[in-house]
Scaffold this active site. Structure first.
Site, PDB file in Angstrom:
ATOM      1  N   LYS A   1      21.401  41.877  14.706  1.00  0.00           N
ATOM      2  CA  LYS A   1      22.638  41.184  15.072  1.00  0.00           C
ATOM      3  C   LYS A   1      23.899  41.953  14.654  1.00  0.00           C
ATOM      4  O   LYS A   1      23.831  42.889  13.854  1.00  0.00           O
ATOM      5  CB  LYS A   1      22.641  39.797  14.439  1.00  0.00           C
ATOM      6  CG  LYS A   1      21.556  38.880  14.981  1.00  0.00           C
ATOM      7  CD  LYS A   1      21.639  37.514  14.335  1.00  0.00           C
ATOM      8  CE  LYS A   1      20.608  36.556  14.898  1.00  0.00           C
ATOM      9  NZ  LYS A   1      20.744  35.216  14.287  1.00  0.00           N
TER      10      LYS A   1
ATOM     11  N   TYR B   1      20.704  32.400  25.061  1.00  0.00           N
ATOM     12  CA  TYR B   1      20.637  31.273  24.125  1.00  0.00           C
ATOM     13  C   TYR B   1      20.790  29.925  24.824  1.00  0.00           C
ATOM     14  O   TYR B   1      21.072  28.920  24.175  1.00  0.00           O
ATOM     15  CB  TYR B   1      21.703  31.437  23.027  1.00  0.00           C
ATOM     16  CG  TYR B   1      21.363  32.542  22.057  1.00  0.00           C
ATOM     17  CD1 TYR B   1      20.357  32.380  21.121  1.00  0.00           C
ATOM     18  CD2 TYR B   1      22.041  33.759  22.097  1.00  0.00           C
ATOM     19  CE1 TYR B   1      20.030  33.393  20.237  1.00  0.00           C
ATOM     20  CE2 TYR B   1      21.723  34.782  21.212  1.00  0.00           C
ATOM     21  CZ  TYR B   1      20.713  34.590  20.288  1.00  0.00           C
ATOM     22  OH  TYR B   1      20.389  35.599  19.415  1.00  0.00           O
TER      23      TYR B   1
ATOM     24  N   ASN C   1      22.676  36.155  10.051  1.00  0.00           N
ATOM     25  CA  ASN C   1      21.446  36.372   9.266  1.00  0.00           C
ATOM     26  C   ASN C   1      20.720  37.657   9.667  1.00  0.00           C
ATOM     27  O   ASN C   1      19.530  37.804   9.436  1.00  0.00           O
ATOM     28  CB  ASN C   1      20.531  35.154   9.322  1.00  0.00           C
ATOM     29  CG  ASN C   1      20.018  34.840  10.711  1.00  0.00           C
ATOM     30  OD1 ASN C   1      20.178  35.618  11.648  1.00  0.00           O
ATOM     31  ND2 ASN C   1      19.389  33.685  10.845  1.00  0.00           N
TER      32      ASN C   1
ATOM     33  N   HIS D   1      17.240  38.458  14.840  1.00  0.00           N
ATOM     34  CA  HIS D   1      16.614  37.415  15.661  1.00  0.00           C
ATOM     35  C   HIS D   1      15.207  37.901  15.971  1.00  0.00           C
ATOM     36  O   HIS D   1      14.982  39.092  16.180  1.00  0.00           O
ATOM     37  CB  HIS D   1      17.373  37.220  16.980  1.00  0.00           C
ATOM     38  CG  HIS D   1      16.589  36.483  18.026  1.00  0.00           C
ATOM     39  ND1 HIS D   1      16.629  35.120  18.150  1.00  0.00           N
ATOM     40  CD2 HIS D   1      15.703  36.934  18.966  1.00  0.00           C
ATOM     41  CE1 HIS D   1      15.804  34.750  19.139  1.00  0.00           C
ATOM     42  NE2 HIS D   1      15.242  35.834  19.643  1.00  0.00           N
TER      43      HIS D   1
ATOM     44  N   GLU E   1      11.733  36.678  26.454  1.00  0.00           N
ATOM     45  CA  GLU E   1      12.856  37.378  25.834  1.00  0.00           C
ATOM     46  C   GLU E   1      12.797  38.887  26.068  1.00  0.00           C
ATOM     47  O   GLU E   1      13.827  39.519  26.318  1.00  0.00           O
ATOM     48  CB  GLU E   1      12.896  37.066  24.332  1.00  0.00           C
ATOM     49  CG  GLU E   1      13.283  35.634  24.052  1.00  0.00           C
ATOM     50  CD  GLU E   1      13.330  35.286  22.578  1.00  0.00           C
ATOM     51  OE1 GLU E   1      13.838  34.197  22.266  1.00  0.00           O
ATOM     52  OE2 GLU E   1      12.878  36.100  21.730  1.00  0.00           O
TER      53      GLU E   1
END
Length: 140
Positions: A11, A51, A114, A117, A128
């Site tokens: 990320k 998302y 965080n 993913h 995905e």
């Protein structure tokens, strides 16, 4: 255990801090092979589509804004039980609950930022991966 593929995204918070190599070393040291990789800047449309499962959730707008705030590294990881192995290496979504030595415990800035993913199931991994990669872009 079967050889699987899973999607990983490093990320914007992690790419901003130049952690791509350190994070990838965690995957490789635990037996996962990177068989596809791209560095890109997600568009708002891509983030909303990727998302979309969270579209009705209160955090959806913030999530999309964060994921488009800087470069990400999308990659395909391959190995025995890759989905579960990747999730183990990443740690709990909330870094406060993540086990010591996991990516999120060591590198995350917050629940949202965080650092990584990962696909949550083999079925979602296939969806995905196809979102970001053509089969010809995955090289074993």
């Amino acid at each position: 255990m079967a050889i699987e593929r899973t999607l990983s995204i490093i990320k914007p918070d992690a790419t901003r801090r130049n952690l791509t190599g350190k994070i990838n070393a965690r995957f490789e040291d635990q037996g996962l092979k990177i068989v596809g990789q791209k560095r890109l800047l997600l568009t708002e449309a891509q983030a909303k589509k990727f998302y979309g499962v969270h579209a009705d959730r209160s955090f959806f707008g913030e999530l999309c804004a964060f994921m488009t705030s800087g470069p990400v590294v999308v990659q395909v990881l391959q190995g025995e039980g890759a989905v579960a192995k990747n999730r183990e290496i990443m740690g709990a979504t909330n870094p406060a609950n993540a086990a010591p030595g996991t990516i999120r415990k060591d590198f995350a800035e917050s629940v949202e930022a965080n650092s990584v993913h990962g696909s949550d199931s083999l079925e979602n991994a296939k969806i995905e991966i196809a979102f970001f990669f053509a089969e010809t872009e995955i090289v074993e």
